[in-house]
Structures are given as structure tokens and as C-alpha cells.
Design a protein around this motif. Structure first.
Motif, PDB file in Angstrom:
ATOM      1  N   SER A 194      28.995  -1.638  54.110  1.00 40.60           N
ATOM      2  CA  SER A 194      29.254  -2.815  53.281  1.00 40.60           C
ATOM      3  C   SER A 194      28.940  -4.127  53.998  1.00 40.60           C
ATOM      4  O   SER A 194      28.567  -5.103  53.357  1.00 40.60           O
ATOM      5  N   ASP A 250      33.842   0.384  57.825  1.00 42.37           N
ATOM      6  CA  ASP A 250      34.044   0.807  56.437  1.00 42.37           C
ATOM      7  C   ASP A 250      35.052   1.947  56.321  1.00 42.37           C
ATOM      8  O   ASP A 250      35.155   2.577  55.280  1.00 42.37           O
ATOM      9  N   GLU A 277      24.500  -4.571  46.758  1.00 47.51           N
ATOM     10  CA  GLU A 277      25.668  -5.312  46.257  1.00 47.51           C
ATOM     11  C   GLU A 277      26.345  -4.604  45.081  1.00 47.51           C
ATOM     12  O   GLU A 277      27.574  -4.522  45.020  1.00 47.51           O
ATOM     13  N   LYS A 278      25.562  -4.056  44.156  1.00 36.78           N
ATOM     14  CA  LYS A 278      26.144  -3.447  42.954  1.00 36.78           C
ATOM     15  C   LYS A 278      26.950  -2.180  43.257  1.00 36.78           C
ATOM     16  O   LYS A 278      27.699  -1.713  42.416  1.00 36.78           O
ATOM     17  N   TYR A 279      26.815  -1.623  44.472  1.00 36.62           N
ATOM     18  CA  TYR A 279      27.541  -0.398  44.816  1.00 36.62           C
ATOM     19  C   TYR A 279      28.732  -0.631  45.748  1.00 36.62           C
ATOM     20  O   TYR A 279      29.517   0.276  45.993  1.00 36.62           O
ATOM     21  N   ILE A 280      28.892  -1.816  46.283  1.00 32.38           N
ATOM     22  CA  ILE A 280      29.944  -2.083  47.267  1.00 32.38           C
ATOM     23  C   ILE A 280      31.346  -1.928  46.692  1.00 32.38           C
ATOM     24  O   ILE A 280      32.238  -1.403  47.347  1.00 32.38           O
ATOM     25  N   SER A 281      31.577  -2.352  45.464  1.00 26.06           N
ATOM     26  CA  SER A 281      32.934  -2.390  44.921  1.00 26.06           C
ATOM     27  C   SER A 281      33.611  -1.023  44.829  1.00 26.06           C
ATOM     28  O   SER A 281      34.828  -0.944  44.823  1.00 26.06           O
ATOM     29  N   ALA A 282      32.859   0.062  44.776  1.00 25.17           N
ATOM     30  CA  ALA A 282      33.466   1.387  44.657  1.00 25.17           C
ATOM     31  C   ALA A 282      34.259   1.775  45.892  1.00 25.17           C
ATOM     32  O   ALA A 282      35.219   2.528  45.811  1.00 25.17           O
ATOM     33  N   GLY A 283      33.898   1.253  47.056  1.00 29.53           N
ATOM     34  CA  GLY A 283      34.629   1.566  48.276  1.00 29.53           C
ATOM     35  C   GLY A 283      34.405   2.981  48.766  1.00 29.53           C
ATOM     36  O   GLY A 283      33.651   3.746  48.188  1.00 29.53           O
TER      37      GLY A 283
END
Length: 149
Positions: A12, A119, A56-62
Motif C-alpha cells: 500500500s 502492510d 489505488e482502487k485496490y488499497i481500501s480492501a486491506g
């Protein structure tokens, strides 16, 4: 004999992760071979680890190691003394907390220290000289599941 070729990790915070993996891998004898804006490769001479910035579009899933996907990475050490040195000279010196114990633990068959990357990917440095030996205690558990049944 088949060997592991490479492992890709999406991270991330690319810069923070590269600084962390430089600290960890270079102290374990690995070499950084390529460092680009889209990926960085490290090698120990037999396999590679590729660190990539997460889109960026995949970072929020953690990430959580108990979810489907990578649980942890383990790196061999050549002795218990090397595990202790790594703990003292790398982890303690750089304020990296250990998981489970305050330092390395185990015995002559399996001696390890566990910690996390930025992470929260669990990492392990382990001395386990007989780990892949069919006669090692870790390989002696009776099987209790047949996926073909």
C-alpha cells in the motif's frame, strides 16, 4: 527438483515498504536487482521477491493473513545464532516489534522470530535444518484427510 521461482507482493505504501524490505532482505544476504516505479526485485540467487505498488482502487480492501491469500513468508537462517543476530541487529535496532514472543523462540529443530511488514504481512526468519526432511517431526503427523475420497 522444483524450486520456488518468485513471489510478488502488492504493497500500500511503496516507498515505506521498499525501505522496510531493504532493511530486512539486505540483512539476510539478498540483493536488490531492479528498482522501478512499478516494481522492485530482490533475489537471494535462487528466487526473487517482487514488491509492487498496489493500484489505488485496490488499497481500501486491506490485508489480513487469516483471509484467503498469503499467510506469511519465511526466510531460512543458517543457525540459531543468525536468528539471534538478525533479531538484535535488525529488528530491535530498528524498533520492529516481534509477534508472539519478545524475541526468537524454539529449539534446535525449529528456532524462529516472527514480525510484520508495513502492510502487516507476517514474516519469519527461521533456523530449521531438517524442516523438509521426511523424517523431521513436522512431517510425521498422520494424515487425516483425503481430497479424493
Amino acid at each position: 527438483m522444483t524450486k520456488l521461482s518468485h513471489l510478488d507482493l502488492n504493497v500500500s505504501d511503496y516507498r515505506k515498504s521498499l525501505l522496510f524490505y531493504d532493511l530486512i532482505l539486505l540483512n539476510l544476504g539478498w540483493t536488490r536487482t531492479v528498482c522501478r516505479t512499478t516494481y522492485t526485485n530482490y533475489t537471494d540467487g535462487t528466487m526473487k521477491i517482487c514488491i509492487c505498488p498496489t493500484e489505488e482502487k485496490y488499497i481500501s480492501a486491506g490485508l489480513h493473513r487469516k483471509r484467503t491469500g498469503l499467510n506469511h513468508l519465511a526466510f531460512y537462517a543458517s543457525s540459531k545464532k543468525e536468528v539471534d543476530r538478525f533479531h538484535k541487529d535488525v529488528l530491535v535496532k530498528n524498533g520492529i516489534s516481534c509477534l508472539y514472543e519478545n524475541g526468537p523462540s524454539g529449539d534446535d529443530d525449529y528456532y524462529a522470530v516472527f514480525f510484520e511488514d508495513p502492510d502487516r504481512i507476517k514474516l519469519e526468519v527461521v533456523y530449521a535444518p531438517r524442516y523438509c526432511d521426511p523424517n523431521d517431526w513436522t512431517n510425521q503427523f498422520e494424515s487425516d484427510y483425503d481430497p479424493y475420497a
